[in-house]
Scaffold this motif. Sequence first.
Motif, PDB file in Angstrom:
ATOM      1  N   GLY A 253       0.821  -1.192   0.000  1.00  0.00           N
ATOM      2  CA  GLY A 253       0.000   0.000   0.000  1.00  0.00           C
ATOM      3  C   GLY A 253       0.861   1.249   0.000  1.00  0.00           C
ATOM      4  N   LYS A 254       0.731   2.085  -1.024  1.00  0.00           N
ATOM      5  CA  LYS A 254       1.530   3.309  -1.129  1.00  0.00           C
ATOM      6  C   LYS A 254       0.856   4.495  -0.449  1.00  0.00           C
ATOM      7  CE  LYS A 254       4.908   1.477  -3.342  1.00  0.00           C
ATOM      8  NZ  LYS A 254       6.234   1.357  -2.686  1.00  0.00           N
ATOM      9  N   LEU A 255      -0.470   4.492  -0.419  1.00  0.00           N
ATOM     10  CA  LEU A 255      -1.194   5.530   0.303  1.00  0.00           C
ATOM     11  C   LEU A 255      -2.601   5.012   0.562  1.00  0.00           C
ATOM     12  CD1 LEU A 255      -3.422   7.280  -1.646  1.00  0.00           C
ATOM     13  CD2 LEU A 255      -1.266   7.841  -2.762  1.00  0.00           C
ATOM     14  N   SER A 256      -3.250   5.586   1.572  1.00  0.00           N
ATOM     15  CA  SER A 256      -4.591   5.163   1.931  1.00  0.00           C
ATOM     16  C   SER A 256      -5.319   6.312   2.594  1.00  0.00           C
ATOM     17  CB  SER A 256      -4.540   3.950   2.869  1.00  0.00           C
ATOM     18  OG  SER A 256      -5.824   3.474   3.155  1.00  0.00           O
ATOM     19  N   VAL A 257      -6.573   6.502   2.224  1.00  0.00           N
ATOM     20  CA  VAL A 257      -7.434   7.505   2.847  1.00  0.00           C
ATOM     21  C   VAL A 257      -8.685   6.785   3.345  1.00  0.00           C
ATOM     22  CG1 VAL A 257      -8.744   9.637   2.555  1.00  0.00           C
ATOM     23  CG2 VAL A 257      -6.609   9.297   1.272  1.00  0.00           C
ATOM     24  N   ASP A 258      -8.936   6.824   4.654  1.00  0.00           N
ATOM     25  CA  ASP A 258     -10.132   6.236   5.253  1.00  0.00           C
ATOM     26  C   ASP A 258     -11.071   7.348   5.691  1.00  0.00           C
ATOM     27  OD1 ASP A 258      -8.703   3.929   4.937  1.00  0.00           O
ATOM     28  OD2 ASP A 258      -8.654   3.385   7.059  1.00  0.00           O
ATOM     29  N   TRP A 259     -12.365   7.112   5.556  1.00  0.00           N
ATOM     30  CA  TRP A 259     -13.337   8.086   6.040  1.00  0.00           C
ATOM     31  C   TRP A 259     -14.679   7.396   6.263  1.00  0.00           C
ATOM     32  CZ3 TRP A 259     -12.216   7.319   1.010  1.00  0.00           C
ATOM     33  CH2 TRP A 259     -13.262   7.216   0.107  1.00  0.00           C
ATOM     34  N   THR A 260     -15.553   8.075   6.964  1.00  0.00           N
ATOM     35  CA  THR A 260     -16.898   7.562   7.244  1.00  0.00           C
ATOM     36  C   THR A 260     -17.925   8.462   6.587  1.00  0.00           C
ATOM     37  OG1 THR A 260     -16.192   6.631   9.362  1.00  0.00           O
ATOM     38  CG2 THR A 260     -18.555   6.957   9.046  1.00  0.00           C
ATOM     39  N   ILE A 261     -18.813   7.843   5.813  1.00  0.00           N
ATOM     40  CA  ILE A 261     -19.890   8.564   5.138  1.00  0.00           C
ATOM     41  C   ILE A 261     -21.082   8.653   6.086  1.00  0.00           C
ATOM     42  CG2 ILE A 261     -21.652   8.204   3.350  1.00  0.00           C
ATOM     43  CD1 ILE A 261     -19.554   7.516   1.423  1.00  0.00           C
ATOM     44  N   GLY A 262     -21.875   9.724   5.976  1.00  0.00           N
ATOM     45  CA  GLY A 262     -23.033   9.862   6.840  1.00  0.00           C
ATOM     46  C   GLY A 262     -24.017   8.713   6.701  1.00  0.00           C
ATOM     47  N   ASP A 263     -24.304   8.307   5.461  1.00  0.00           N
ATOM     48  CA  ASP A 263     -25.260   7.220   5.222  1.00  0.00           C
ATOM     49  C   ASP A 263     -24.934   6.575   3.889  1.00  0.00           C
ATOM     50  OD1 ASP A 263     -27.352   5.453   5.026  1.00  0.00           O
ATOM     51  OD2 ASP A 263     -28.908   6.970   4.775  1.00  0.00           O
ATOM     52  N   ILE A 264     -24.339   5.394   3.945  1.00  0.00           N
ATOM     53  CA  ILE A 264     -23.931   4.708   2.720  1.00  0.00           C
ATOM     54  C   ILE A 264     -25.114   4.066   2.004  1.00  0.00           C
ATOM     55  CG2 ILE A 264     -23.471   2.377   3.611  1.00  0.00           C
ATOM     56  CD1 ILE A 264     -20.769   2.512   2.103  1.00  0.00           C
ATOM     57  N   THR A 265     -26.287   3.984   2.687  1.00  0.00           N
ATOM     58  CA  THR A 265     -27.473   3.416   2.045  1.00  0.00           C
ATOM     59  C   THR A 265     -28.206   4.454   1.190  1.00  0.00           C
ATOM     60  OG1 THR A 265     -28.908   3.864   3.955  1.00  0.00           O
ATOM     61  CG2 THR A 265     -27.748   1.743   3.907  1.00  0.00           C
ATOM     62  N   SER A 266     -27.736   5.700   1.188  1.00  0.00           N
ATOM     63  CA  SER A 266     -28.194   6.729   0.264  1.00  0.00           C
ATOM     64  C   SER A 266     -27.087   7.002  -0.756  1.00  0.00           C
ATOM     65  CB  SER A 266     -28.541   8.023   1.012  1.00  0.00           C
ATOM     66  OG  SER A 266     -29.594   7.822   1.920  1.00  0.00           O
ATOM     67  N   TYR A 267     -27.435   7.617  -1.872  1.00  0.00           N
ATOM     68  CA  TYR A 267     -26.436   7.853  -2.921  1.00  0.00           C
ATOM     69  C   TYR A 267     -25.364   8.842  -2.462  1.00  0.00           C
ATOM     70  CZ  TYR A 267     -28.787   5.219  -6.571  1.00  0.00           C
ATOM     71  OH  TYR A 267     -29.317   4.199  -7.318  1.00  0.00           O
ATOM     72  N   ASN A 268     -24.106   8.500  -2.742  1.00  0.00           N
ATOM     73  CA  ASN A 268     -22.951   9.343  -2.459  1.00  0.00           C
ATOM     74  C   ASN A 268     -22.076   9.431  -3.707  1.00  0.00           C
ATOM     75  OD1 ASN A 268     -22.769   9.822   0.721  1.00  0.00           O
ATOM     76  ND2 ASN A 268     -23.556   7.769   0.386  1.00  0.00           N
ATOM     77  N   LYS A 269     -21.399  10.565  -3.848  1.00  0.00           N
ATOM     78  CA  LYS A 269     -20.493  10.783  -4.977  1.00  0.00           C
ATOM     79  C   LYS A 269     -19.061  10.846  -4.457  1.00  0.00           C
ATOM     80  CE  LYS A 269     -23.922  13.472  -7.581  1.00  0.00           C
ATOM     81  NZ  LYS A 269     -24.198  14.786  -8.239  1.00  0.00           N
ATOM     82  N   ILE A 270     -18.189  10.013  -5.020  1.00  0.00           N
ATOM     83  CA  ILE A 270     -16.809   9.910  -4.540  1.00  0.00           C
ATOM     84  C   ILE A 270     -15.855   9.998  -5.728  1.00  0.00           C
ATOM     85  CG2 ILE A 270     -15.177   8.517  -3.238  1.00  0.00           C
ATOM     86  CD1 ILE A 270     -17.548   6.997  -2.085  1.00  0.00           C
ATOM     87  N   ALA A 271     -14.825  10.794  -5.584  1.00  0.00           N
ATOM     88  CA  ALA A 271     -13.783  10.902  -6.615  1.00  0.00           C
ATOM     89  C   ALA A 271     -12.415  10.737  -5.969  1.00  0.00           C
ATOM     90  CB  ALA A 271     -13.882  12.243  -7.337  1.00  0.00           C
ATOM     91  N   PHE A 272     -11.567   9.937  -6.588  1.00  0.00           N
ATOM     92  CA  PHE A 272     -10.207   9.678  -6.098  1.00  0.00           C
ATOM     93  C   PHE A 272      -9.231  10.128  -7.182  1.00  0.00           C
ATOM     94  CE2 PHE A 272      -7.101   6.077  -4.697  1.00  0.00           C
ATOM     95  CZ  PHE A 272      -6.261   7.022  -4.131  1.00  0.00           C
ATOM     96  N   ARG A 273      -8.542  11.231  -6.902  1.00  0.00           N
ATOM     97  CA  ARG A 273      -7.497  11.714  -7.815  1.00  0.00           C
ATOM     98  C   ARG A 273      -6.192  11.023  -7.419  1.00  0.00           C
ATOM     99  NH1 ARG A 273      -5.034  17.620  -8.972  1.00  0.00           N
ATOM    100  NH2 ARG A 273      -2.871  17.126  -8.522  1.00  0.00           N
ATOM    101  N   TYR A 274      -5.646  10.236  -8.329  1.00  0.00           N
ATOM    102  CA  TYR A 274      -4.385   9.547  -8.061  1.00  0.00           C
ATOM    103  C   TYR A 274      -3.280  10.145  -8.931  1.00  0.00           C
ATOM    104  CZ  TYR A 274      -5.491   6.850 -12.301  1.00  0.00           C
ATOM    105  OH  TYR A 274      -5.802   6.489 -13.591  1.00  0.00           O
ATOM    106  N   LYS A 275      -2.211  10.554  -8.278  1.00  0.00           N
ATOM    107  CA  LYS A 275      -1.044  11.107  -8.959  1.00  0.00           C
ATOM    108  C   LYS A 275       0.102  11.095  -7.960  1.00  0.00           C
ATOM    109  CE  LYS A 275       0.628  15.128 -11.549  1.00  0.00           C
ATOM    110  NZ  LYS A 275       0.316  16.491 -12.040  1.00  0.00           N
ATOM    111  N   SER A 276       1.224  10.587  -8.371  1.00  0.00           N
ATOM    112  CA  SER A 276       2.370  10.496  -7.464  1.00  0.00           C
ATOM    113  C   SER A 276       2.673  11.851  -6.846  1.00  0.00           C
ATOM    114  CB  SER A 276       3.603   9.979  -8.232  1.00  0.00           C
ATOM    115  OG  SER A 276       4.713   9.851  -7.374  1.00  0.00           O
ATOM    116  N   GLY A 277       2.677  11.876  -5.507  1.00  0.00           N
ATOM    117  CA  GLY A 277       3.012  13.092  -4.789  1.00  0.00           C
ATOM    118  C   GLY A 277       1.845  14.006  -4.486  1.00  0.00           C
TER     119      GLY A 277
END
Length: 339
Positions: A253-277
Motif C-alpha cells: 500500500g503506497k497511500l490510503s485515505v479512510d473516512w466515514t460517510i453519513g449514510d452509505i445506504t443513500s447515494y454518495n459521490k466519490i472521486a479519487f485523484r491519483y497522482k504520485s506526490g
Amino acid sequence: WLLEQPSTNLVAYSQDFTVSGATGTSSQNNATTAASSSPSPDGLTNAFSFIYDGTFNGSIKKVTSVNANTDLTFSIFLKKTAATPTFSADNKIKLGMFGNMVSTVALNLGNTLNAAPVGEWIRYSVTGRSNSTGGNVIPNIRCDEAASIDVFGWQLENNNFMTSYIPTTTAGVLRSKDIAKEAGDSSLINSVEGTLYIEFKSPTAIPPAFTRLISISDGASGDQNAVLFMRIGAGASPTPNKLRATVRVGGAGKLSVDWTIGDITSYNKIAFRYKSGESKVFVNGAQQGVTKTAAFTLPTLDRLNLCNASGSENFEGNIKCAALFNEALSDVELACLTS
C-alpha cells in the motif's frame, strides 16, 4: 445499475393467495383475499387485496420451511387504497415473522400507512434469524381493525437485508449473482495520473466482508497493482458507513485515505485523484482528509473492475454513474464533480 448478490425467495406462489394443498399455501385468520383490479408494481393486473374483518389478530400468512441459524428478510409491497382506513394506533397493522426464530420480529405500520399517499406502492421489510432448530417460519401481515389494503410480491429471502423481488410459482427461486462486464479501450486508462469516480449506494451500512466499489488494475492476483475504492469495517467490531481509497504497487500500500460517510445506504459521490506526490479524495463536494504526498510508480493498468482482480469481493448495491478520467482533476473540478 443494480448489482446484487445471489438470493433465494424461499416462498412458493409468491403472488398467488388462492393456491390450496401445496407448499406456499396462504392461510387467513379473520381475513380474506381477493384479486385487485389495480395495476401492480410490474405493470400487470396481478395484485391482491387483503381484507380484514376487524376482529383481533386478523392475519394472512404463508408458512415457509427454512434452515437453522439463517438470516431472513421478509418483504412485501403495500398500497393504501380508498378502502384503507385511518388506523387508530401504530400497532394496529404490522409486518412480522414468528415460528422457529431466535425472536419474533415485527414492524408496526399504522402511522406509516396513515401518512402514505393513496394509490402508491411502497415496499416494507423486517429482518430476523432462524433458531438453531430451523423448520417453519411464518411471515405474516396482521391487522386488528377492519381494513383493506393491496399487496404484491411476498418475499422471504435468506439475507439480512432486502433485495429486489424474485417471483415464484411452485417452489422457491434462486436469483444468481449480477455481473456487469463489457469490452472497452484499455489504452484510455492512464497509469501515471487520473481520477476514479463513482456515485453509488449500498444495501447495508455494515458490509459482510471487505468489498470493492470500483478499481483499476493490471489484473494481478490480490490487486497487487491497483487504484481502488473499497468498503471496510467488517469483522467482530464492525464500523458502519466506512470506506477506503488506496493505491497498491507490487502488493504494498503506497497511500490510503479512510473516512466515514453519513449514510452509505443513500447515494454518495466519490472521486479519487491519483497522482504520485499529490493524491486526494473528494466526497459529496468536500475533500476527505489531507492531500497524500506519497510517491509511487504504477505499472500499466488495463482494466476497470467492480470486484477484486480474482473476481470476488464484488460490489453490491446501486450505481448511478461510474467513470474514469485520464487526468488528475483540479480541486475545483473534483468539488464540482462530487457536488
